[in-house]
Design an enzyme around this catalytic site. Structure first.
Site, PDB file in Angstrom:
ATOM      1  N   GLY A 112      44.403  14.585  -0.331  1.00 32.66           N
ATOM      2  CA  GLY A 112      43.050  14.925   0.084  1.00 32.66           C
ATOM      3  C   GLY A 112      42.757  16.401  -0.074  1.00 32.66           C
ATOM      4  CB  THR A 133      47.115  20.010   5.898  1.00 29.18           C
ATOM      5  OG1 THR A 133      46.498  21.248   6.283  1.00 29.18           O
ATOM      6  CG2 THR A 133      46.031  19.114   5.315  1.00 29.18           C
ATOM      7  N   GLY A 171      68.628  32.840   9.937  1.00 30.14           N
ATOM      8  CA  GLY A 171      67.582  32.652  10.932  1.00 30.14           C
ATOM      9  C   GLY A 171      68.152  32.115  12.233  1.00 30.14           C
ATOM     10  N   GLY A 188      66.414  31.407  15.072  1.00 26.45           N
ATOM     11  CA  GLY A 188      65.415  30.801  15.933  1.00 26.45           C
ATOM     12  C   GLY A 188      65.804  29.394  16.321  1.00 26.45           C
ATOM     13  CG  ASP A 241      53.037  22.942  12.719  1.00 26.01           C
ATOM     14  OD1 ASP A 241      52.885  22.995  13.963  1.00 26.01           O
ATOM     15  OD2 ASP A 241      54.055  22.477  12.172  1.00 26.01           O
ATOM     16  CG  HIS A 270      72.441  15.546  46.390  1.00 24.15           C
ATOM     17  ND1 HIS A 270      72.833  16.748  45.846  1.00 24.15           N
ATOM     18  CD2 HIS A 270      73.550  14.981  46.931  1.00 24.15           C
ATOM     19  CE1 HIS A 270      74.117  16.910  46.066  1.00 24.15           C
ATOM     20  NE2 HIS A 270      74.586  15.858  46.719  1.00 24.15           N
TER      21      HIS A 270
END
Length: 460
Positions: free
Chosen positions: A119, A143, A179, A181, A306, A439
């Site tokens: 698209g 996207t 990286g 992260g 994102d 507990h």
């Protein structure tokens, strides 16, 4: 449920079928809106097919491997033989397939029209899908993202991203991860449990640099204890491939050798050549700029997930998709700021956090307006039973609500639900302290931390 009149006209066109896109579609049809859901790949996107779900399946396998190695100290005589990657991948792919079938069934049962193909935004109200033009009264762009590399760093052979790493059919002896992260640390955790000698290279001064400094220090100590090496504070320069593997060079001249290198330097927005600029959308380094209600400022076009600057998390995209569907449906939903969205690094140990770090809180409110409280998991019975160390850290605006919660320890991600409720509802320690926590559970650690901050500690 509203029906499409011509087969190409909808109340909402959603471009992208990942977490954000399909969530928007599902919520929209609940509100009586007709939806066309466009995707060139499989509905479910990165999270389901080559992100969250397969990664966590590998992490579960890693947990079982570690459990078998350590079983004797719990009174179980067992031996660890090896990792059978064919069987691991069969298990992982089976999890994905089952979730995918369920999602497709849900999409079909709700009456959402799925449109398979590439698209491209053709105007403020149309999307061209491989030559067929579809019209939407509203358009939601979802996207998604892709695995980034660095300028001049080619992916291929023994240099890979998480996409290729998730389909590996063997266990390397050594690995370098570029990286430190979330993605890099999760793969480091998996591979160490699989018996791989792992080294993380991170340009910033610490691993998981977006987390609270107290948590980061404890996390790094835990990784060192596991034998996961890391080199921080120096940038990557180059990598060379040879018959034996890879040779990585840093700016300070240090070199590292390994069988493979995983590039885990973050994810970038998938927005190139999709017609966004031509339609008049404001773009910044590939991201779509929106207002706080996720409207692009152009026509009836929204953007979610994102491709919008901020946290790149499946549950953020999911929430944004629902938000926009309700916005279009006229429900005036509440905006959730990124600061109040929970985050989890699913390594061993896990990091779970929501809200302000201590540093960010002091920068925003001032040093004299911030209080903190730490609770060590050594005082928690359930944590002792399962053999995990770690801590819970609270950040409070002085005489005010809890504005940050940060946790470290095995399975602590399962506690993030209560934590995000506390932060999002702006609860005071005095509000949480009287609540009863079963507990023995790790959940008690949250209660104990709030008791201490409310001035009535029991076990700390």
């Amino acid at each position: 449920m509203a029906e499409s009149a011509t087969g190409t006209e909808f109340d909402i066109l959603v471009l992208g079928g990942g977490s954000a896109g399909y969530a928007a579609a599902l919520r929209a049809v609940q509100l009586g809106l007709s939806v066309g859901l466009i995707d060139k790949g499989k509905i479910g996107g990165t999270c389901l097919h080559n992100g969250c779900i397969p990664t966590k399946a590998l992490l579960h396998t890693a947990e079982i491997a570690d459990g078998s190695r350590e079983s004797e100290k719990y009174g179980v005589k067992a031996t660890f033989d090896s990792i059978d990657m064919a069987a691991v991948n069969k298990y992982k792919d089976g999890v994905i397939a089952g979730k995918y079938r369920g999602l497709l069934g849900l999409i079909k049962s709700r009456g959402i029209t799925t449109i398979e193909g590439s698209g491209r935004l053709a105007s403020q109200s149309t999307v061209d899908v491989d030559g067929t033009v579809y019209t939407g009264k509203h358009i939601i762009l979802a996207t998604g993202s892709y695995s980034r590399s660095l300028p001049g760093l080619e992916i291929g052979g023994k240099v890979m991203t998480s996409d290729q790493a998730l389909t590996m059919d063997y266990v390397p002896k050594t690995a370098i991860i570029l990286g430190g992260g979330v993605i890099g640390c999760e793969f480091a955790s998996v591979w160490k449990s699989f018996g791989v000698d792992v080294t993380i290279i991170e340009a910033l001064p610490s691993l998981v640099p977006n987390e609270d400094a107290t948590i980061v220090k404890a996390f790094e100590r835990a990784f060192k204890k596991r034998g996961i090496a890391f080199n921080t504070g120096t940038r990557f320069t180059s990598v060379e491939q040879n018959d034996d593997g890879v040779v990585v060079t840093l700016e300070d001249g240090k070199t590292f050798e390994a069988d493979i290198m995983l590039v885990a330097v973050g994810r970038g927005p998938v927005t190139s050549d999709l017609g966004y600029e031509e339609a008049g959308l404001t773009m910044d380094r590939g991201y779509v700029i929106t207002d706080e209600r996720l409207h692009t400022g152009v026509g009836n076009i929204y953007a979610v997930g994102d491709i919008v600057p901020g946290l790149q998390l499946a549950h953020r995209g999911f929430q944004q998709g629902i938000f926009v569907a309700e916005e279009i449906g006229g429900l005036k939903p509440i905006v959730v700021q990124d600061i109040n969205i929970p985050k989890v690094t699913y390594s061993d140990p896990e990091i779970a956090s929501v809200g302000y770090t201590e540093k960010a809180a002091r920068e925003k409110f001032g040093d004299d307006r911030v209080e903190t409280q730490e609770y060590n998991l050594a005082g928690n019975g359930r944590s002792t039973i399962i053999g995990t160390g770690g801590l819970v850290k609270l950040v409070r605006e002085k005489d005010g609500p809890i504005i940050g919660m940060h946790m470290l320890g095995s399975r602590m991600g399962e506690q993030i639900g209560e934590a995000q409720l506390i932060v999002n509802w702006e609860a005071y320690p005095e509000d949480v302290a009287p609540l009863v926590h079963a507990h023995p559970t790790q959940n008690e650690a949250l209660g104990e931390a709030h008791l201490a901050l409310a001035g009535k500690p029991l076990h700390s």
